[in-house]
Design an enzyme around this catalytic site. Structure first.
Site, short mmCIF file in Angstrom:
data_model
loop_
_atom_site.label_atom_id
_atom_site.label_comp_id
_atom_site.label_asym_id
_atom_site.label_seq_id
_atom_site.Cartn_x
_atom_site.Cartn_y
_atom_site.Cartn_z
N PHE A 86 22.83 -45.75 -1.47
CA PHE A 86 21.38 -45.64 -1.40
C PHE A 86 20.82 -46.03 -2.76
O PHE A 86 21.55 -46.02 -3.76
CB PHE A 86 20.98 -44.21 -1.01
CG PHE A 86 20.23 -44.14 0.30
CD1 PHE A 86 20.83 -44.56 1.47
CD2 PHE A 86 18.93 -43.66 0.36
CE1 PHE A 86 20.14 -44.50 2.68
CE2 PHE A 86 18.23 -43.60 1.56
CZ PHE A 86 18.84 -44.02 2.72
N GLN A 94 4.78 -42.10 -3.39
CA GLN A 94 5.81 -43.14 -3.23
C GLN A 94 5.46 -44.16 -2.15
O GLN A 94 5.20 -43.80 -1.00
CB GLN A 94 7.14 -42.49 -2.86
CG GLN A 94 8.26 -43.51 -2.66
CD GLN A 94 9.64 -42.86 -2.68
OE1 GLN A 94 10.07 -42.26 -1.69
NE2 GLN A 94 10.34 -42.96 -3.79
N HIS A 141 7.24 -46.91 -0.08
CA HIS A 141 8.60 -47.31 0.29
C HIS A 141 8.64 -48.83 0.42
O HIS A 141 7.72 -49.42 0.99
CB HIS A 141 8.97 -46.63 1.62
CG HIS A 141 10.41 -46.73 1.99
ND1 HIS A 141 11.01 -47.92 2.34
CD2 HIS A 141 11.37 -45.78 2.08
CE1 HIS A 141 12.29 -47.68 2.62
NE2 HIS A 141 12.53 -46.40 2.47
N LEU A 172 8.62 -46.93 9.26
CA LEU A 172 9.70 -47.09 8.27
C LEU A 172 10.89 -47.87 8.83
O LEU A 172 11.34 -47.64 9.94
CB LEU A 172 10.20 -45.70 7.84
CG LEU A 172 11.26 -45.75 6.74
CD1 LEU A 172 10.65 -46.15 5.41
CD2 LEU A 172 11.98 -44.42 6.61
N GLU A 191 15.95 -47.36 4.23
CA GLU A 191 16.70 -47.89 3.11
C GLU A 191 18.19 -48.05 3.47
O GLU A 191 18.94 -48.78 2.81
CB GLU A 191 16.55 -46.90 1.94
CG GLU A 191 17.13 -47.35 0.64
CD GLU A 191 16.64 -46.45 -0.52
OE1 GLU A 191 15.46 -46.08 -0.54
OE2 GLU A 191 17.46 -46.12 -1.39
N ARG A 236 13.12 -47.16 -5.61
CA ARG A 236 12.05 -47.60 -4.70
C ARG A 236 10.82 -48.13 -5.43
O ARG A 236 10.23 -49.13 -5.01
CB ARG A 236 11.64 -46.43 -3.80
CG ARG A 236 12.70 -46.12 -2.80
CD ARG A 236 12.34 -44.96 -1.92
NE ARG A 236 13.37 -44.80 -0.90
CZ ARG A 236 13.41 -43.81 -0.04
NH1 ARG A 236 12.50 -42.86 -0.06
NH2 ARG A 236 14.36 -43.76 0.86
N HIS A 277 4.83 -43.52 1.72
CA HIS A 277 5.96 -42.86 2.36
C HIS A 277 6.13 -41.39 2.00
O HIS A 277 6.47 -40.57 2.86
CB HIS A 277 7.23 -43.61 1.96
CG HIS A 277 8.49 -43.05 2.54
ND1 HIS A 277 8.67 -42.89 3.90
CD2 HIS A 277 9.64 -42.62 1.96
CE1 HIS A 277 9.88 -42.39 4.12
NE2 HIS A 277 10.48 -42.19 2.96
N ARG A 324 10.95 -40.48 -6.23
CA ARG A 324 12.08 -39.82 -5.57
C ARG A 324 13.15 -40.83 -5.19
O ARG A 324 12.83 -41.90 -4.68
CB ARG A 324 11.60 -39.11 -4.31
CG ARG A 324 12.74 -38.60 -3.45
CD ARG A 324 12.26 -37.76 -2.28
NE ARG A 324 11.64 -38.50 -1.21
CZ ARG A 324 12.30 -39.11 -0.23
NH1 ARG A 324 13.62 -39.12 -0.19
NH2 ARG A 324 11.63 -39.74 0.74
#
Ligand code: FAD
Length: 559
Positions: free
Chosen positions: A114, A227, A229, A239, A242, A273, A337, A372
């Protein structure tokens, strides 16, 4: 009389984890949720949950460093240490509760890479990890004997003499208003994604808890950190996890170039991100995208892998954009996001209001700081949900219920709701005000921001607040009056929006998710600090709090 030692508001992962912990700690515990628990937004989590397992040669300190760096050094390092150290046990607990995590070829718990992390430490269930975890936690909740108020909507937090007394809530099925007394209240009400339009968040993510706590005097922190994304679907903004890039997908410009070479030559598509969203937006603004998007390319991953590990996002692509990622590239763009900011807490979930706790996305511990890392939020919900539940159970042993006039409180709340229903029908529509807010936030508080744009949104919000005061509620009925719920939620969203904008205007540097074109550099000398915002006599008041630095000295951030 409805009364409980510990009342948890919200039945997503944070809420259920908190309630189970409080119950296990011997407290009379109840949980209240405006939707059926398994419809909470945690259900939508796709990619996975991070943990550093020592028997894999991983190390919680490596995870903590990646998190600190991901946060652009704004995360509190003491809290990050707590979270990363507890991660392994939190994950194994979930496995033992019954979550069927994917396994590798040797039969061990499988991992995927990730963003922003130097090794693969994300544990997952296909691309529907949240659903798998939430359903298992719900089984645990049923087993635990926690009292459930399902489809009850909390309308106010009651505080007397600076001590929490409980909440007022509307039973949505009947339209009845109740007071629920509590010795301690834990907010686990999730994020405020829908303040922006579009957002990856469910329509129920309206920041109710953040607004309720703020209006009652709670401090909010890091509110400017929102955030975006990197991969949300063209059009709907849904979404695309990721996990796709974790499995090896590329990001391409209109000519098929992997443009991240210019921005993150080492980590490429697996940079953090904020970095990737800025890269995409820069390319789109320079005319290297197509219709405001760039492309996500999964074709080389092959049908077998896509069907095994990314089947849900493939379906989303087919259903909502008419593209099949096995054969085609998917048009994506940065989209709202996640809220790094929220109700300020310590590592046990305590807020500045005695007896009031917060955990999960509505809280700000702050483990995410300016940005994050993917798969750290599910972890955050479990670790700080459990800690809050433990602490609240213990605290409720030594306090008594605070007396308040329950009948009067019910009458006041009924009147407030009746006044809403009795409004003349000639005001603006709820949907119009909501869209006005979401559009303005997305126009001026997205990937790039500047003074002029944010001032425009602040002006828009003042105007929208006025319009909100006259929005009519069409449905006058008692039973399942969702129109009334939407009106209340819109009020909460507007309460969240202003602190976001005011904080973002106040912070005159760029770090993490806040990228100001008028202050493009990170300025550690003046701005290595948290912004804390509180409702004052005349309006929002900002103060500053130091960032906890235990062992990782802030440095320039490169991927
Ligand atoms: C599409 C998507 C994918 C994601 N994928 C990942 C991922 O792979 N990994 C990861 O780590 N993170 C992921 N995240 C983030 C993560 O899922 C969330 O931050 C996290 O699940 C939030 O959990 P929570 O328990 O704090 O809140 P939620 O799950 O949002 O639950 C909030 C609860 O509060 C209740 N509530 C709210 N207001 C009221 C009210 N007024 N009265 C009564 N009840 C109320 C709701 O009914 C609900 O039960 C993702 C987020 C989204 C949107």
């Amino acid at each position: 009389m409805l009364e409980h030692d510990v009342l948890v508001i919200g039945a997503g992962l944070a809420g259920m984890r908190a309630a189970n912990a409080a119950r296990a700690g011997g407290a009379d515990t109840a949980i209240i949720s405006k939707v059926h628990p398994v419809r909470s937004h945690s259900n939508a989590a796709q990619g996975g949950i991070n943990a550093a397992l020592t028997d894999r040669g991983d190390d919680w300190e490596d995870h903590a460093y990646d998190t600190v760096k991901g946060s652009d050094f704004l995360g509190d390092q003491d809290a990050i240490e707590v979270m990363c150290q507890a991660a392994g046990q939190a994950l194994i607990d979930m496995e033992h509760f019954g979550v069927t995590f994917n396994r590798d070829d040797e039969g061990r718990l499988g991992t995927r890479a990730f963003g922003g992390q130097r090794r693969a430490r994300t544990f997952f269930v296909g691309d529907f990890t949240g659903q798998a975890m939430l359903h298992v936690m719900f089984e645990q909740l049923i087993k635990s004997g926690v009292r459930r108020y399902e489809e009850w909507f909390v309308t106010s937090l009651i505080i007397e003499d600076s001590q929490v007394c409980g909440v007022m809530a509307l039973e949505i099925r009947t339209g009845q208003v109740y007071a629920i007394r509590a010795k301690t209240v834990i907010f686990c009400t999730g994020g405020f994604g829908r303040v922006f339009e579009p957002s990856t968040n469910a329509l129920i993510c309206t920041g109710d808890g953040v607004a309720l706590a703020y209006n009652a005097g709670a401090e909010l922190m890091d509110m400017e950190m929102v955030q975006y994304h990197p991969t949300t679907l063209a059009g709907s903004g849904v979404l695309i996890s990721e996990a796709a890039r974790g499995e090896g997908a590329y990001l391409l410009d209109k000519d098929g170039n992997r443009f991240l070479e210019k921005y993150a030559p080492n980590m490429m598509e697996l940079a953090s991100r904020d970095v990737i969203s800025r890269a995409e937006q820069t390319e789109i603004d320079a005319g290297n995208g197509v219709n405001g998007c760039v492309y996500l390319d999964c074709r080389h991953l092959g049908e077998a892998l896509i069907m095994e590990k990314l089947s849900q996002i493939r379906e989303i692509g087919i259903d909502l954009a008419g593209v099949d990622m096995i054969k085609e590239t998917i048009p994506i763009r940065p989209g709202m996001h996640y809220a790094m900011g929220g109700i300020r807490t310590n590592i046990d979930g305590q807020t500045n209001l005695p007896g009031v706790y917060a955990a999960g996305e509505c809280a700000c511990v702050s483990v995410h700081g300016g940005n994050r890392l993917g798969a750290n939020s599910l972890l955050d919900t479990l670790v700080f949900g459990e800690r809050s539940g433990n602490h609240a159970a213990e605290a409720s042993r030594s306090v008594d219920y605070v007396e308040f006039d329950v009948n009067q409180a019910v009458r006041n709340e009924e009147k407030r709701i009746q006044d809403l229903l009795d409004r003349p029908q000639n005001g603006d529509r709820i949907a119009a005000v909501r869209l006005g807010m979401g559009d303005s936030m997305n126009r001026n508080l997205a990937v790039y921001r500047n003074e002029e744009g944010m001032q425009e949104t602040l002006g828009d919000l003042k105007e929208l607040e006025k319009r909100f005061k006259t929005v009519p509620v069409d449905n006058k009925g008692k039973v399942f009056n969702t129109d009334l719920v939407f009106a209340l939620e819109l009020g909460f969203m507007l309460n969240c929006a202003t602190p976001i904008v005011i904080s973002a205007l106040d912070r005159k540097d760029s770090r993490g998710a806040q990228a100001r074109t008028d202050y493009p550099d990170r300025d550690d000398k003046n701005w290595m600090k948290h912004l804390v915002i509180k409702k004052g006599e005349v309006g929002p008041e900002i103060t500053y709090a130091p960032v906890s630095i235990t062992r990782w000295t802030p440095e320039e951030r490169k991927y």
